[in-house]
Design an enzyme around this catalytic site. Structure first.
Site: not given
Ligand code: SAH
Length: 197
Positions: A49
């Site tokens: 993000s």
């Molecule tokens: N907090 C992260 C942002 C990652 S983007 C960082 O600091 O880098 C959001 C993430 O949510 C992705 O990696 C995606 O695979 C995950 N995601 C999407 N749906 C999900 C679910 N149902 N359960 C767990 N993770 C999920």
């Protein structure tokens, strides 16, 4: 290198943002942009993000050093590292196994010992470790997954983007007060979709 975080007032959040090396969470081909205020690709169609949004969501969680925090969507592990600086224990769930494995390794190398990872569907939260003082969701579902309401402690804060998968979503903060949830709208955001297995 400094991040532009105008509008973020919580000094502890700003200190954590200064301390955690974002370049360690960014793939090599995007290293040049590691300290720019924008999301970056981390593979598997996912993104780390934008720093401003990480700081804003963290500020909204109002973390205390004694808090246990749940994150849904570990991704690169960057947000989890920021949380680990401000809370006692961080529990993070990621649905893509390769991302979870890589993020766990990054945090281990950086010396974070208070973050636990789980690969799976974050819709179900992390029942065994509940209740949590704070829950942060970093992918956007259309509605709050019901288990997350249940896993929030009384007085707990839930910060979550809600809205259509391919559009603009709204960032919400819910505070649990007894049987009630007090909602605050924190404006428009854009997150990757919340996926289900
Ligand atoms: N907090 C992260 C942002 C990652 S983007 C960082 O600091 O880098 C959001 C993430 O949510 C992705 O990696 C995606 O695979 C995950 N995601 C999407 N749906 C999900 C679910 N149902 N359960 C767990 N993770 C999920």
């Amino acid at each position: 290198m400094r991040l532009k975080l105008s509008g973020i007032r919580d000094k502890k959040v700003l200190a954590a943002m200064e301390k955690v090396p974002r370049h360690e969470f960014v793939p090599e081909e995007h290293l040049f942009a590691a300290y720019e205020d924008r999301p970056l690709p981390i593979g598997h169609g996912q993104t780390i993000s934008q720093p401003y949004i990480v700081a804003l969501m963290t500020e909204l969680l109002e973390l205390k050093k004694s808090d246990r925090v749940l994150e849904i969507g570990a991704g690169s592990g960057y947000q989890a590292a920021i949380l680990a600086e401000l809370a006692k224990n961080v529990y993070t769930v990621e649905i893509i196994e390769e991302l979870a494995a890589k993020a766990e390794k990054t945090l281990r190398v950086l010396g974070y010992e208070n973050v636990k990872f789980k690969t799976g569907d974050g819709f179900f939260g992390w029942q065994e470790e509940s209740p949590f003082a704070a829950i942060i969701v970093t992918a956007a579902p259309e509605e709050v997954p019901p288990p997350l309401w249940e896993q929030l402690a009384d007085g707990g804060r839930l910060v979550i983007p809600l809205g259509p998968p391919q559009g603009v979503q709204t960032l919400w903060k819910y505070t649990k007060q007894g049987e009630e949830f007090v909602a605050e709208n924190h404006g428009l955001v854009r997150f990757v979709p919340f996926t289900r297995k």
